[in-house]
Design a protein around this motif. Sequence first.
Motif, PDB file in Angstrom:
ATOM      1  N   LYS A  45       0.773  -1.243   0.000  1.00  0.00           N
ATOM      2  CA  LYS A  45       0.000   0.000   0.000  1.00  0.00           C
ATOM      3  C   LYS A  45       0.804   1.293   0.000  1.00  0.00           C
ATOM      4  CE  LYS A  45      -4.097  -1.847   0.116  1.00  0.00           C
ATOM      5  NZ  LYS A  45      -5.115  -1.625  -0.900  1.00  0.00           N
ATOM      6  N   ILE A  46       2.065   1.282   0.429  1.00  0.00           N
ATOM      7  CA  ILE A  46       2.817   2.536   0.497  1.00  0.00           C
ATOM      8  C   ILE A  46       3.059   3.070  -0.912  1.00  0.00           C
ATOM      9  CG2 ILE A  46       5.057   3.564   1.057  1.00  0.00           C
ATOM     10  CD1 ILE A  46       5.113   1.961   3.574  1.00  0.00           C
ATOM     11  N   LYS A  47       2.726   4.342  -1.090  1.00  0.00           N
ATOM     12  CA  LYS A  47       2.897   4.985  -2.390  1.00  0.00           C
ATOM     13  C   LYS A  47       4.235   5.714  -2.437  1.00  0.00           C
ATOM     14  CE  LYS A  47      -1.828   5.949  -3.775  1.00  0.00           C
ATOM     15  NZ  LYS A  47      -2.764   7.017  -4.176  1.00  0.00           N
ATOM     16  N   VAL A  48       4.955   5.552  -3.535  1.00  0.00           N
ATOM     17  CA  VAL A  48       6.172   6.303  -3.795  1.00  0.00           C
ATOM     18  C   VAL A  48       5.975   6.982  -5.137  1.00  0.00           C
ATOM     19  CG1 VAL A  48       8.653   6.170  -4.178  1.00  0.00           C
ATOM     20  CG2 VAL A  48       7.580   4.679  -2.505  1.00  0.00           C
ATOM     21  N   GLU A  49       6.105   8.304  -5.156  1.00  0.00           N
ATOM     22  CA  GLU A  49       5.904   9.103  -6.355  1.00  0.00           C
ATOM     23  C   GLU A  49       4.538   8.839  -6.989  1.00  0.00           C
ATOM     24  OE1 GLU A  49       9.269   8.345  -8.843  1.00  0.00           O
ATOM     25  OE2 GLU A  49      10.681   9.071  -7.330  1.00  0.00           O
ATOM     26  N   GLY A  50       3.512   8.691  -6.150  1.00  0.00           N
ATOM     27  CA  GLY A  50       2.152   8.537  -6.628  1.00  0.00           C
ATOM     28  C   GLY A  50       1.775   7.157  -7.124  1.00  0.00           C
ATOM     29  N   ARG A  51       2.658   6.178  -6.939  1.00  0.00           N
ATOM     30  CA  ARG A  51       2.360   4.821  -7.423  1.00  0.00           C
ATOM     31  C   ARG A  51       2.500   3.812  -6.307  1.00  0.00           C
ATOM     32  NH1 ARG A  51       4.832   3.354 -12.974  1.00  0.00           N
ATOM     33  NH2 ARG A  51       2.893   2.229 -13.051  1.00  0.00           N
ATOM     34  N   VAL A  52       1.544   2.905  -6.236  1.00  0.00           N
ATOM     35  CA  VAL A  52       1.569   1.835  -5.248  1.00  0.00           C
ATOM     36  C   VAL A  52       2.494   0.731  -5.742  1.00  0.00           C
ATOM     37  CG1 VAL A  52       0.142   0.094  -4.098  1.00  0.00           C
ATOM     38  CG2 VAL A  52      -0.781   2.356  -4.514  1.00  0.00           C
ATOM     39  N   GLY A  56      10.981  -0.108  -4.390  1.00  0.00           N
ATOM     40  CA  GLY A  56      12.353  -0.177  -4.890  1.00  0.00           C
ATOM     41  C   GLY A  56      13.370  -0.114  -3.767  1.00  0.00           C
ATOM     42  N   GLU A  57      14.406   0.692  -3.953  1.00  0.00           N
ATOM     43  CA  GLU A  57      15.462   0.850  -2.958  1.00  0.00           C
ATOM     44  C   GLU A  57      15.191   2.010  -2.003  1.00  0.00           C
ATOM     45  OE1 GLU A  57      18.220  -1.184  -2.618  1.00  0.00           O
ATOM     46  OE2 GLU A  57      17.141  -2.412  -4.074  1.00  0.00           O
ATOM     47  N   THR A  58      14.129   2.781  -2.258  1.00  0.00           N
ATOM     48  CA  THR A  58      13.897   3.983  -1.456  1.00  0.00           C
ATOM     49  C   THR A  58      13.315   3.678  -0.082  1.00  0.00           C
ATOM     50  OG1 THR A  58      11.744   4.296  -2.505  1.00  0.00           O
ATOM     51  CG2 THR A  58      13.621   5.482  -3.450  1.00  0.00           C
ATOM     52  N   ILE A  59      12.502   2.635   0.026  1.00  0.00           N
ATOM     53  CA  ILE A  59      11.862   2.320   1.311  1.00  0.00           C
ATOM     54  C   ILE A  59      12.098   0.858   1.647  1.00  0.00           C
ATOM     55  CG2 ILE A  59       9.679   2.165   2.538  1.00  0.00           C
ATOM     56  CD1 ILE A  59       8.704   4.511   0.930  1.00  0.00           C
ATOM     57  N   LYS A  60      12.592   0.626   2.856  1.00  0.00           N
ATOM     58  CA  LYS A  60      12.816  -0.742   3.352  1.00  0.00           C
ATOM     59  C   LYS A  60      11.891  -0.976   4.533  1.00  0.00           C
ATOM     60  CE  LYS A  60      16.863  -1.796   1.215  1.00  0.00           C
ATOM     61  NZ  LYS A  60      16.582  -1.891  -0.173  1.00  0.00           N
ATOM     62  N   ILE A  61      11.143  -2.074   4.478  1.00  0.00           N
ATOM     63  CA  ILE A  61      10.245  -2.441   5.568  1.00  0.00           C
ATOM     64  C   ILE A  61      10.716  -3.779   6.104  1.00  0.00           C
ATOM     65  CG2 ILE A  61       7.870  -2.977   6.201  1.00  0.00           C
ATOM     66  CD1 ILE A  61       7.014  -1.272   3.796  1.00  0.00           C
ATOM     67  N   SER A  62      10.980  -3.834   7.415  1.00  0.00           N
ATOM     68  CA  SER A  62      11.453  -5.086   7.995  1.00  0.00           C
ATOM     69  C   SER A  62      10.844  -5.285   9.371  1.00  0.00           C
ATOM     70  CB  SER A  62      12.978  -5.088   8.093  1.00  0.00           C
ATOM     71  OG  SER A  62      13.405  -4.007   8.897  1.00  0.00           O
ATOM     72  N   GLN A  63      10.702  -6.539   9.715  1.00  0.00           N
ATOM     73  CA  GLN A  63      10.163  -6.905  11.025  1.00  0.00           C
ATOM     74  C   GLN A  63      11.339  -7.042  11.991  1.00  0.00           C
ATOM     75  OE1 GLN A  63       7.241  -9.940  10.641  1.00  0.00           O
ATOM     76  NE2 GLN A  63       7.205 -10.389  12.813  1.00  0.00           N
ATOM     77  N   VAL A  64      11.269  -6.308  13.096  1.00  0.00           N
ATOM     78  CA  VAL A  64      12.360  -6.296  14.066  1.00  0.00           C
ATOM     79  C   VAL A  64      11.815  -6.801  15.392  1.00  0.00           C
ATOM     80  CG1 VAL A  64      14.070  -4.870  15.234  1.00  0.00           C
ATOM     81  CG2 VAL A  64      13.342  -4.287  12.929  1.00  0.00           C
ATOM     82  N   HIS A  74      14.357   6.539   2.340  1.00  0.00           N
ATOM     83  CA  HIS A  74      15.395   7.417   1.802  1.00  0.00           C
ATOM     84  C   HIS A  74      14.786   8.523   0.956  1.00  0.00           C
ATOM     85  CE1 HIS A  74      18.482   4.783   3.306  1.00  0.00           C
ATOM     86  NE2 HIS A  74      17.922   3.757   2.682  1.00  0.00           N
ATOM     87  N   ASN A  75      13.491   8.762   1.136  1.00  0.00           N
ATOM     88  CA  ASN A  75      12.811   9.861   0.464  1.00  0.00           C
ATOM     89  C   ASN A  75      11.810  10.465   1.449  1.00  0.00           C
ATOM     90  OD1 ASN A  75      10.807   7.959   0.602  1.00  0.00           O
ATOM     91  ND2 ASN A  75      10.169   8.138  -1.512  1.00  0.00           N
ATOM     92  N   GLU A  76      10.999  11.386   0.989  1.00  0.00           N
ATOM     93  CA  GLU A  76      10.025  12.017   1.869  1.00  0.00           C
ATOM     94  C   GLU A  76       8.885  11.032   2.154  1.00  0.00           C
ATOM     95  OE1 GLU A  76      10.004  14.972   3.480  1.00  0.00           O
ATOM     96  OE2 GLU A  76      12.058  15.121   2.789  1.00  0.00           O
ATOM     97  N   LEU A  77       8.740  10.681   3.412  1.00  0.00           N
ATOM     98  CA  LEU A  77       7.651   9.820   3.865  1.00  0.00           C
ATOM     99  C   LEU A  77       7.220  10.366   5.210  1.00  0.00           C
ATOM    100  CD1 LEU A  77       6.091   7.129   3.291  1.00  0.00           C
ATOM    101  CD2 LEU A  77       7.719   6.032   4.791  1.00  0.00           C
ATOM    102  N   SER A  78       5.945  10.628   5.360  1.00  0.00           N
ATOM    103  CA  SER A  78       5.497  11.240   6.601  1.00  0.00           C
ATOM    104  C   SER A  78       4.992  10.182   7.580  1.00  0.00           C
ATOM    105  CB  SER A  78       4.393  12.264   6.324  1.00  0.00           C
ATOM    106  OG  SER A  78       3.207  11.609   5.944  1.00  0.00           O
TER     107      SER A  78
END
Length: 126
Positions: A45-52, A56-64, A74-78
Amino acid sequence: MAPIAKKSAKGKGPKVTKKFVINASQPASDKIFDVSAFEKFLNEKIKVEGRVGNLGETIKISQVGDGKIEIIAHNELSGRYLKYLTKKFLKKMQLRDWLRVVSTSKGVYELKFFNVVNDAEEEDDE
């Protein structure tokens, strides 16, 4: 006439790296909240540059650890956007009546139970 400020070259500013943590350890330990399904939901669901689905390499999601999800952008994410998506997931799983998303500190969100016990005690007193 005021002097006109020249715009800088096309090079963008320094890279912005933000780290967010969503702590769902309390409901996960009670076997109410599925952390891996939530991680998958965020990936979809996370959108980067208006696309779901354009992480890519800009956002990493991991379970810790147990019940914690770490998002490194690595970009603007609020943080409000992550809170919105978390609420959307809770609504989808029909958990919105029992859980709420609270910001405990900058970049850290925690899923907490609504305090239902006190309401029941107040009703008994009346």
